[in-house]
Write a protein that holds these residues in place. Sequence first.
Motif, PDB file in Angstrom:
ATOM      1  N   VAL A  89       0.847  -1.201   0.000  1.00  0.00           N
ATOM      2  CA  VAL A  89       0.000   0.000   0.000  1.00  0.00           C
ATOM      3  C   VAL A  89       0.883   1.252   0.000  1.00  0.00           C
ATOM      4  N   ILE A  90       1.961   1.238   0.783  1.00  0.00           N
ATOM      5  CA  ILE A  90       2.895   2.373   0.784  1.00  0.00           C
ATOM      6  C   ILE A  90       3.486   2.560  -0.613  1.00  0.00           C
ATOM      7  N   HIS A  91       3.804   1.471  -1.279  1.00  0.00           N
ATOM      8  CA  HIS A  91       4.345   1.554  -2.638  1.00  0.00           C
ATOM      9  C   HIS A  91       3.348   2.245  -3.582  1.00  0.00           C
ATOM     10  N   ILE A  92       2.091   1.855  -3.482  1.00  0.00           N
ATOM     11  CA  ILE A  92       1.059   2.466  -4.326  1.00  0.00           C
ATOM     12  C   ILE A  92       0.899   3.951  -3.972  1.00  0.00           C
ATOM     13  N   ILE A  93       0.982   4.276  -2.680  1.00  0.00           N
ATOM     14  CA  ILE A  93       0.898   5.684  -2.256  1.00  0.00           C
ATOM     15  C   ILE A  93       2.058   6.474  -2.855  1.00  0.00           C
ATOM     16  N   ALA A  94       3.261   5.912  -2.822  1.00  0.00           N
ATOM     17  CA  ALA A  94       4.444   6.594  -3.376  1.00  0.00           C
ATOM     18  C   ALA A  94       4.277   6.810  -4.880  1.00  0.00           C
ATOM     19  N   ASP A  95       3.794   5.793  -5.577  1.00  0.00           N
ATOM     20  CA  ASP A  95       3.613   5.932  -7.022  1.00  0.00           C
ATOM     21  C   ASP A  95       2.470   6.894  -7.356  1.00  0.00           C
ATOM     22  N   THR A  96       1.446   6.921  -6.533  1.00  0.00           N
ATOM     23  CA  THR A  96       0.345   7.874  -6.740  1.00  0.00           C
ATOM     24  C   THR A  96       0.852   9.299  -6.543  1.00  0.00           C
ATOM     25  N   ALA A  97       1.655   9.529  -5.502  1.00  0.00           N
ATOM     26  CA  ALA A  97       2.233  10.852  -5.277  1.00  0.00           C
ATOM     27  C   ALA A  97       3.095  11.251  -6.470  1.00  0.00           C
ATOM     28  N   ASP A  98       3.841  10.293  -6.990  1.00  0.00           N
ATOM     29  CA  ASP A  98       4.675  10.538  -8.161  1.00  0.00           C
ATOM     30  C   ASP A  98       3.816  10.968  -9.354  1.00  0.00           C
ATOM     31  N   CYS A  99       2.712  10.269  -9.568  1.00  0.00           N
ATOM     32  CA  CYS A  99       1.803  10.604 -10.675  1.00  0.00           C
ATOM     33  C   CYS A  99       1.206  11.993 -10.501  1.00  0.00           C
ATOM     34  N   LEU A 100       0.843  12.324  -9.279  1.00  0.00           N
ATOM     35  CA  LEU A 100       0.232  13.628  -9.022  1.00  0.00           C
ATOM     36  C   LEU A 100       1.214  14.767  -9.252  1.00  0.00           C
ATOM     37  N   MET A 101       2.495  14.479  -9.090  1.00  0.00           N
ATOM     38  CA  MET A 101       3.520  15.538  -9.255  1.00  0.00           C
ATOM     39  C   MET A 101       3.993  15.652 -10.710  1.00  0.00           C
ATOM     40  N   MET A 102       3.522  14.782 -11.589  1.00  0.00           N
ATOM     41  CA  MET A 102       3.947  14.855 -12.989  1.00  0.00           C
ATOM     42  C   MET A 102       3.295  16.030 -13.685  1.00  0.00           C
TER      43      MET A 102
END
Length: 102
Positions: A89-102
């Motif tokens: 779940v933390i991994h998905i949160i990190a990747d979601t944050a990454d997507c939001l910052m693109m």
Amino acid sequence: MIQSIVHYGIHFLLPLTIALVFFKSYWKFAFFVMICGMLIDLDHLLATPIFDPNRCSINFHPLHTYYALCAYLLMLFFKKTRLLGIGLVIHIIADTADCLMM
């Protein structure tokens, strides 16, 4: 630069903090298992190109889909899979944050 700091900070510092706060007596093991959640990035090997800095992983790679997230959330309810579930779940949160910052 900030995007990388946020992304990898979530990947490494959040599991470490959770391990130290909630799993004090076996924090090293807990941290290791949560870090193993990064193995879901092996699904990037199925993509062409393998790495694209402008591609959002969420809902693109098979282990980064909403269906997979539902399975990871279910893992939180069972003691034997909880640590790995937290890591995923933390991994998905990190990747979601990454997507939001693109």
